[in-house]
Design an enzyme around this catalytic site. Structure first.
Site, PDB file in Angstrom:
ATOM      1  N   SER A   7      83.388  63.520  50.966  1.00  0.00           N
ATOM      2  CA  SER A   7      83.025  62.110  50.879  1.00  0.00           C
ATOM      3  C   SER A   7      83.473  61.532  49.538  1.00  0.00           C
ATOM      4  CB  SER A   7      81.516  61.928  51.077  1.00  0.00           C
ATOM      5  OG  SER A   7      80.783  62.799  50.225  1.00  0.00           O
ATOM      6  N   GLU A   9      82.824  58.231  46.598  1.00  0.00           N
ATOM      7  CA  GLU A   9      81.905  57.206  46.099  1.00  0.00           C
ATOM      8  C   GLU A   9      82.656  56.052  45.443  1.00  0.00           C
ATOM      9  OE1 GLU A   9      78.173  58.424  44.174  1.00  0.00           O
ATOM     10  OE2 GLU A   9      78.880  57.286  42.425  1.00  0.00           O
ATOM     11  N   HIS A  68      73.762  53.453  48.407  1.00  0.00           N
ATOM     12  CA  HIS A  68      72.754  54.055  47.542  1.00  0.00           C
ATOM     13  C   HIS A  68      71.557  53.108  47.526  1.00  0.00           C
ATOM     14  CE1 HIS A  68      75.479  56.828  44.926  1.00  0.00           C
ATOM     15  NE2 HIS A  68      75.944  56.724  46.157  1.00  0.00           N
ATOM     16  N   GLY A  99      66.931  56.036  40.404  1.00  0.00           N
ATOM     17  CA  GLY A  99      67.706  54.961  39.794  1.00  0.00           C
ATOM     18  C   GLY A  99      67.501  54.894  38.298  1.00  0.00           C
ATOM     19  N   ASP A 100      68.455  54.264  37.628  1.00  0.00           N
ATOM     20  CA  ASP A 100      68.380  54.083  36.181  1.00  0.00           C
ATOM     21  C   ASP A 100      67.444  52.919  35.860  1.00  0.00           C
ATOM     22  OD1 ASP A 100      70.282  56.073  35.752  1.00  0.00           O
ATOM     23  OD2 ASP A 100      71.924  54.653  36.080  1.00  0.00           O
ATOM     24  N   ALA A 114      62.072  59.686  43.035  1.00  0.00           N
ATOM     25  CA  ALA A 114      62.890  59.612  44.253  1.00  0.00           C
ATOM     26  C   ALA A 114      62.176  60.235  45.445  1.00  0.00           C
ATOM     27  CB  ALA A 114      64.227  60.304  44.014  1.00  0.00           C
ATOM     28  N   LYS A 156      61.704  66.323  46.722  1.00  0.00           N
ATOM     29  CA  LYS A 156      62.564  65.421  47.492  1.00  0.00           C
ATOM     30  C   LYS A 156      62.917  66.032  48.848  1.00  0.00           C
ATOM     31  CE  LYS A 156      65.465  64.796  43.914  1.00  0.00           C
ATOM     32  NZ  LYS A 156      66.529  64.245  43.043  1.00  0.00           N
ATOM     33  N   GLN A 203      86.593  58.084  28.144  1.00  0.00           N
ATOM     34  CA  GLN A 203      85.706  57.620  29.212  1.00  0.00           C
ATOM     35  C   GLN A 203      84.848  58.769  29.735  1.00  0.00           C
ATOM     36  OE1 GLN A 203      87.309  56.877  33.252  1.00  0.00           O
ATOM     37  NE2 GLN A 203      86.609  54.766  32.975  1.00  0.00           N
ATOM     38  N   PHE A 207      80.721  58.884  29.692  1.00  0.00           N
ATOM     39  CA  PHE A 207      79.929  59.065  30.911  1.00  0.00           C
ATOM     40  C   PHE A 207      79.075  60.322  30.839  1.00  0.00           C
ATOM     41  CE2 PHE A 207      83.108  56.684  33.873  1.00  0.00           C
ATOM     42  CZ  PHE A 207      82.655  55.479  33.363  1.00  0.00           C
ATOM     43  N   HIS A 257      81.928  65.788  47.016  1.00  0.00           N
ATOM     44  CA  HIS A 257      81.712  64.342  46.961  1.00  0.00           C
ATOM     45  C   HIS A 257      82.433  63.841  45.713  1.00  0.00           C
ATOM     46  CE1 HIS A 257      79.479  60.566  47.646  1.00  0.00           C
ATOM     47  NE2 HIS A 257      79.288  60.522  46.342  1.00  0.00           N
TER      48      HIS A 257
END
Length: 281
Positions: A7, A9, A68, A99-100, A114, A156, A203, A207, A257
């Site tokens: 998959s 994103e 999401h 989530g952030d 979550a 979860k 970058q 991240f 992913h």
């Protein structure tokens, strides 16, 4: 390489020009026949409409799309409305995340974890959604301990998650160790490995610092040694990441992913390298 659990994103574009560029990227990556495309959801739901618009665009082009959904700062009423909206459009796959925290967030909201979101989705919609959650082989950066983080993942799964996607990493041993720990807890959901192609050193460092992903020292030093030589960074990154993917798949990872960053070239190059690898199942 088989595509049964591969998959990609995207993040929702902010402009009409960005939307056009993403459609072009999507059309190129669709040639790889991924199982689905996922679309991220901004801090505190800040990209909620953009996420839905992007998902519907993907769906209208004939592909499977998974939005999401984050719960931090959200109310039950607002999430109920979003889930009904997804259902009304025939969307039956979702990536459920805490989530952030949005900038300046001072608390509030009806959800903290979550696992509570997963439980809520199941209570509201039964088995309508295939629910994916996040997993952290290198431990969530805000976890109090590795044990606490593992228990959070277990909650979860126990709340009703069907599968998980990991934060990206560059150490396959971290993934295998995580899987050993989940099996000891009796958790048997598929955990797909999240893969970040390496195309830009600064970058990647930025991240990784934000999300707690470790860049092994030998990779860091090698990338730094290339300076502004973008071609060498990409070639080295392709070698490193493709070799790790082969090891993951051969070691039992159920799928991959790819975090595309809304670009087609790096994910396509990885896919082609893996397809040509005789040992990648």
């Amino acid at each position: 390489m088989e595509t049964d659990n591969f998959s990609i994103e995207f993040f929702p574009p902010k402009t009409a020009e960005g939307a056009e560029k993403l459609r072009a990227t999507r059309d190129k990556l669709a040639l790889l026949k991924p199982k689905y495309f996922s679309v991220t959801f901004g801090a505190g739901g800040s990209t909620q409409q953009g996420t839905l618009d992007t998902v519907l665009d993907i769906k209208q082009a004939g592909h499977v799309a998974a939005p999401h959904l984050s719960c931090v700062g959200a109310s039950r009423e607002s999430l109920r409305a979003i889930l009904k909206q997804f259902q009304s459009h025939g969307i039956d796959r979702v990536v459920a995340l805490r989530g952030d925290l949005p900038s300046g967030y001072g608390g509030g909201g009806e959800f903290r974890y979550a696992s509570e979101l997963v439980e809520f989705i199941r209570a509201e919609t039964g088995d309508w959604f295939h629910i994916e959650v996040a997993a952290y082989p290198e431990v969530h950066p805000q976890a109090r301990s590795p044990q606490d983080d593992l228990q959070a993942f277990a909650r979860k799964v126990q709340a009703g998650a069907d599968a998980a996607i990991t934060q990206y990493f560059y150490n396959a041993d971290a993934y295998f160790a995580f899987m050993d720990q989940t099996r000891k807890l009796g958790l048997d959901v598929p955990v797909v490995a999240g893969i970040m192609p390496i195309t830009n050193y600064s970058q990647l460092m930025r991240f990784s610092e934000m999300c707690g992903a470790e860049i092994p020292r030998w990779i860091r030093l090698k990338l730094a040694s290339f300076g502004d030589d973008s071609a060498s960074i990409k070639a080295f990154g392709l070698d490193v990441v493709s070799e790790m993917c082969v090891r993951l798949l051969n070691g039992g990872a159920p799928g991959l992913h790819f975090y595309s960053m809304n670009q087609a070239a790096a994910t396509t190059a990885l896919w082609e390298r893996l397809s040509a690898a005789p040992s990648a199942r």
